[in-house]
Scaffold this active site. Structure first.
Site, PDB file in Angstrom:
ATOM      1  N   LYS A   1      -7.261   3.206 -10.158  1.00 28.58           N
ATOM      2  CA  LYS A   1      -8.217   2.782 -11.185  1.00 28.58           C
ATOM      3  C   LYS A   1      -9.184   1.747 -10.616  1.00 28.58           C
ATOM      4  CE  LYS A   1      -8.906   0.059 -15.287  1.00 28.58           C
ATOM      5  NZ  LYS A   1      -8.719  -0.224 -16.694  1.00 28.58           N
TER       6      LYS A   1
ATOM      7  N   SER B   1      -6.550  -5.477 -16.357  1.00 31.40           N
ATOM      8  CA  SER B   1      -6.764  -4.125 -16.871  1.00 31.40           C
ATOM      9  C   SER B   1      -5.976  -3.932 -18.159  1.00 31.40           C
ATOM     10  CB  SER B   1      -6.330  -3.119 -15.807  1.00 31.40           C
ATOM     11  OG  SER B   1      -6.309  -1.824 -16.331  1.00 31.40           O
TER      12      SER B   1
ATOM     13  N   GLY C   1      -0.022   8.830  -5.173  1.00 29.58           N
ATOM     14  CA  GLY C   1      -0.604   9.489  -6.341  1.00 29.58           C
ATOM     15  C   GLY C   1      -1.447   8.454  -7.043  1.00 29.58           C
ATOM     16  N   HIS C   2      -2.748   8.560  -6.916  1.00 31.49           N
ATOM     17  CA  HIS C   2      -3.651   7.557  -7.479  1.00 31.49           C
ATOM     18  C   HIS C   2      -4.397   8.176  -8.667  1.00 31.49           C
ATOM     19  CE1 HIS C   2      -3.709   5.207  -3.412  1.00 31.49           C
ATOM     20  NE2 HIS C   2      -2.498   5.367  -3.913  1.00 31.49           N
TER      21      HIS C   2
ATOM     22  N   GLN D   1       0.791   3.165  -1.534  1.00 35.52           N
ATOM     23  CA  GLN D   1       2.107   2.554  -1.726  1.00 35.52           C
ATOM     24  C   GLN D   1       1.937   1.053  -2.049  1.00 35.52           C
ATOM     25  OE1 GLN D   1       1.911   4.840   1.330  1.00 35.52           O
ATOM     26  NE2 GLN D   1       2.245   6.265  -0.324  1.00 35.52           N
TER      27      GLN D   1
ATOM     28  N   ASP E   1       2.192   2.351  -7.217  1.00 36.14           N
ATOM     29  CA  ASP E   1       1.816   2.750  -8.583  1.00 36.14           C
ATOM     30  C   ASP E   1       1.332   1.581  -9.437  1.00 36.14           C
ATOM     31  OD1 ASP E   1       2.589   5.326  -7.933  1.00 36.14           O
ATOM     32  OD2 ASP E   1       4.641   5.014  -8.660  1.00 36.14           O
TER      33      ASP E   1
ATOM     34  N   LYS F   1      -3.806   1.099  -8.304  1.00 38.48           N
ATOM     35  CA  LYS F   1      -4.817   0.960  -7.232  1.00 38.48           C
ATOM     36  C   LYS F   1      -5.974   1.931  -7.455  1.00 38.48           C
ATOM     37  CE  LYS F   1      -1.556   1.884  -4.259  1.00 38.48           C
ATOM     38  NZ  LYS F   1      -0.355   1.813  -5.131  1.00 38.48           N
TER      39      LYS F   1
END
Ligand code: GDP
Ligand code: IMO
Ligand code: MG
Length: 415
Positions: free
Chosen positions: A18, A404, A40-41, A219, A13, A16
């Site tokens: 983005k 970011s 979950g990206h 992951q 999390d 990745k």
């Protein structure tokens, strides 16, 4: 041409999705090579949010090909559901015919085992990841290509239930009727066979034709089956080397490797997390960072940047640079902390011990800053934020290539 790679440096999390989406605009193909729909990206473009679990994060570039490699464990049901969000995937999405399937009973086994573990539960996503990979290694798994012969596959699934009866009985998992197995597999075959391909050959061809291929890790390094905080890990090789087995590219095919890291640290599920903050500051990180799982909605455990773990992760992945994510989440803190060493049994150490449970963090504090949210140029960052980033570079011995400052694709500083 060599493939470039994105890997998670912490416990997943990191952001990745983005970065893969941002970079994918310049790539011809994006490939996943391990994990499954435990991932979950999240991608945010102009206010619209996409949550991807199996489909690579290159899907928003209409010109990019998306590949799900052999090392991914694919739930046909989850993939079919996710595919419905996008039009025109045929010819743009390719799934390895040798990727193993997650079938319903893998999910039931995962959930039943977690229950039996009681206090020692791993806190899995309950998606059947561990059982599907276990069966693959034990040579009792089912590959997507087997959907081409429903009779044989139905018989093999039934045989699995016979061979594993004592275990499945103990876990109270019932054998489905033959007709139900057949109907389910037939449905998967109808929907997925057109997408199956030899993705290793595809990857080689892309590189031979000088096309740009981006490898998307799922992951994070500290969840790696070999190098993570075992047994509180996932069941795949999450480090950069996982792309070699999980797609069929050789180590020589990999060019630039970018590690994705949050400016602080989070973890979902159980297991050691030395810099976890159980107090108000941890709660504040969770709130400001909106730290709730993309896949399960669970609140993420939050704490401070761990330079020791990050240096280890950068080395084991061979990171050329780091993307530091969510710098804006630290906005407004009077001071921010970084773990620079651990204390274990009264001794100070600068590496990750086998048993992370007893590692106490030794912190260095840095002055905070007011606002970095939405900043797109390094020179526009507050001086204290710049100092923090330079310290991270030094402590992790890895240069920073991107920063970011919001979930949006465009709020990214490229260095
Ligand atoms: P992944 O699994 O590594 O792709 O990361 P996730 O998508 O599970 O979690 C990262 C979360 O942080 C998502 O909700 C992103 O939209 C969000 N995010 C990414 N970068 C930034 C950032 O720089 N600032 C903020 N505030 N949120 C970000
Ligand atoms: P992305 O790709 C964060 C964690 C689970 C659990 C452990 C094992 O979005 O970064 P599993 O279901 O894989 O057997 O669970 O791994 N986990 C993740 N944590 N991000 C992920 O993926 C994760 N995928 C698995 O919470 O602790
Ligand atoms: Mg995620």
């Amino acid at each position: 041409m060599k493939a470039d790679q994105i890997v998670g440096i912490q416990w997943g999390d990191e952001g990745k999705g983005k970065i893969v989406d941002l970079l994918a605009q310049k790539y011809d193909a994006v490939a996943r090579y391990q994990g499954g729909h435990n991932a979950g990206h999240t991608i945010v473009v102009d206010g619209t949010t996409y949550a991807l679990h199996l489909i690579p994060s290159g899907v928003l570039n209409p010109d990019a090909v998306n590949i799900i490699g052999n090392g991914v464990v694919v739930s046909p049901e989850a993939l079919i559901k996710e595919m419905k969000q996008f039009d025109g995937l045929l010819g743009r999405l390719f799934v390895s015919e040798s990727a193993h399937m997650i079938l319903n009973f893998h999910i039931l086994i995962d959930q039943a085992r977690e229950k039996l573990r009681g206090k020692k539960a791993i806190g899995t996503t309950g998606r059947g990841i561990g059982p599907a990979y276990s069966e693959k290694i034990a040579r009792g798994g089912f590959r997507l290509g087997e959907l081409r012969d429903i009779d044989a596959l139905t018989a093999n699934v039934q045989e699995y239930f016979v061979q594993n009866k004592p275990i499945l009985d103990a876990l109270e998992i019932e054998r489905p009727d033959e007709a139900d197995i057949r109907a389910e597999l037939t449905d998967y075959a109808e929907k997925l066979l057109p997408y199956l391909a030899n993705t290793t050959q595809m990857a080689w061809k892309l590189l031979e034709d000088d096309k740009r291929l981006l490898l998307e890790g799922a992951q994070g390094t500290l969840l790696d089956i070999d190098h993570g905080t075992y047994p509180y890990v996932t069941s795949s090789s999450t480090i950069s080397a996982g792309a070699c087995t999980g797609l069929g590219v050789s180590p020589k095919d990999i060019g630039k490797i970018t590690g994705i890291v949050k400016a602080y640290c989070t973890r979902v599920g159980n297991g050691p997390f030395p810099t976890e903050d159980f107090g108000e500051e941890g709660d504040r990180l969770r709130k400001q960072g909106n730290e709730f799982g993309t896949t399960t909605g669970r609140p993420r455990r939050c704490g401070w940047f761990d330079a020791v773990a990050c240096r280890f992760a950068s080395r084991i992945n061979g990171c050329d640079d780091l993307s530091v994510m969510k710098l804006d989440v630290l906005d407004g803190f009077d001071e921010v902390k970084v773990c620079v060493a651990y204390e274990v049994d009264g001794q100070q150490i600068d590496h990750m011990p086998l048993d992370m449970e007893h590692a106490k963090p030794i912190y260095k504090s840095f002055p905070g800053w007011d606002k970095t949210e939405g900043v797109r140029k390094f020179e526009d960052l507050p001086e204290t934020a710049k100092s923090y980033l330079l310290a991270i570079e030094e402590m992790t011995q890895t240069k920073i290539g991107m920063i970011s400052t919001s979930p949006d694709r465009n709020d990214t500083i490229l260095l």
